[in-house]
Design a protein around this motif. Structure first.
Motif, short mmCIF file in Angstrom:
data_model
loop_
_atom_site.label_atom_id
_atom_site.label_comp_id
_atom_site.label_asym_id
_atom_site.label_seq_id
_atom_site.Cartn_x
_atom_site.Cartn_y
_atom_site.Cartn_z
N UNK A 203 -4.80 -5.09 -7.91
CA UNK A 203 -4.60 -4.52 -6.95
C UNK A 203 -2.62 -4.09 -6.74
N UNK A 204 -2.70 -2.49 -6.77
CA UNK A 204 -0.80 -2.15 -6.88
C UNK A 204 -0.80 -2.66 -5.66
N UNK A 205 0.90 -2.92 -5.81
CA UNK A 205 2.06 -2.96 -4.28
C UNK A 205 2.01 -2.24 -3.54
N UNK A 206 0.82 -0.64 -3.27
CA UNK A 206 1.22 -0.17 -2.42
C UNK A 206 -0.54 -0.70 -2.24
N UNK A 207 -1.73 -0.85 -2.74
CA UNK A 207 -2.52 -0.62 -1.56
C UNK A 207 -2.47 -2.44 -1.51
N UNK A 208 -1.47 -3.49 -1.74
CA UNK A 208 -0.94 -4.88 -1.45
C UNK A 208 -0.59 -4.22 0.62
N UNK A 209 0.64 -3.33 0.37
CA UNK A 209 0.99 -2.79 1.94
C UNK A 209 0.39 -2.28 2.83
N UNK A 210 -0.85 -1.81 2.13
CA UNK A 210 -1.53 -0.89 3.15
C UNK A 210 -3.19 -1.96 3.25
N UNK A 211 -3.14 -2.92 2.66
CA UNK A 211 -4.11 -3.86 2.87
C UNK A 211 -4.77 -4.53 4.50
N UNK A 212 -5.94 -4.61 4.80
CA UNK A 212 -5.84 -4.60 6.40
C UNK A 212 -6.50 -5.96 6.14
N UNK A 213 -7.00 -6.73 7.75
CA UNK A 213 -7.07 -7.73 7.59
C UNK A 213 -8.28 -8.51 6.80
#
Length: 152
Positions: A1-11
């Protein structure tokens, strides 16, 4: 996952669904409901495995692709991250009955991702979570109804 995807990750949650010996069925309505949830953007499947526990308590873990005909799960299965490690499998299998088969699903709650991202952006962090088993909710409602009936 990219940093953006990790920032937007839900529970991220997991479920283990156990079937008695000879009754495992991961196709049909279970598979279709999982596909429906993923296609609707409610969840993103992160990992899924099948656990088989023999009568002696020995556990075999297999990826969905090794579990036979996947039906509508084929597309979802190809996107999995394979997050679960051997220690996770051992821990999850401890709750299983000998001779049973279980499906393990790790999924992201996409519906909650915007809230989770906003909380992180505001400096907050999720420090606890939980799930109330439906059996506990039913028992509580039944207990309340019994109290109302008896007037206690």
């Amino acid at each position: 996952m990219t940093d953006y995807e990790l920032d937007a990750l839900g529970p991220v949650d997991f479920l283990v669904v156990e079937f008695p010996p000879g009754e495992a069925n991961f196709r049909g309505e279970i598979a279709q409901e999982l596909v429906n949830l993923a296609e609707a953007g409610t969840i993103r499947v992160i990992d899924a495995i099948v656990l088989v526990k023999d009568e002696a308590g020995v556990v075999d873990a297999m990826e969905l692709s090794d579990a036979g005909d996947l039906g509508g799960l084929v597309e979802i299965e190809s996107q999995l991250a394979e997050l679960l490690a051997a220690d996770d499998v051992e821990h999850l299998a401890a709750a299983m009955q000998p001779g049973s088969v279980a499906g393990v699903l790790v999924y992201e709650n996409l519906w909650a991702a915007p809230f989770a991202a906003a909380a992180r952006s505001a400096g907050g962090q999720l420090i606890a979570g939980g799930r109330i088993p439906i059996q506990a909710i039913i028992a509580s409602i039944e207990a309340d109804a019994a109290l109302e009936t008896t007037g206690a």
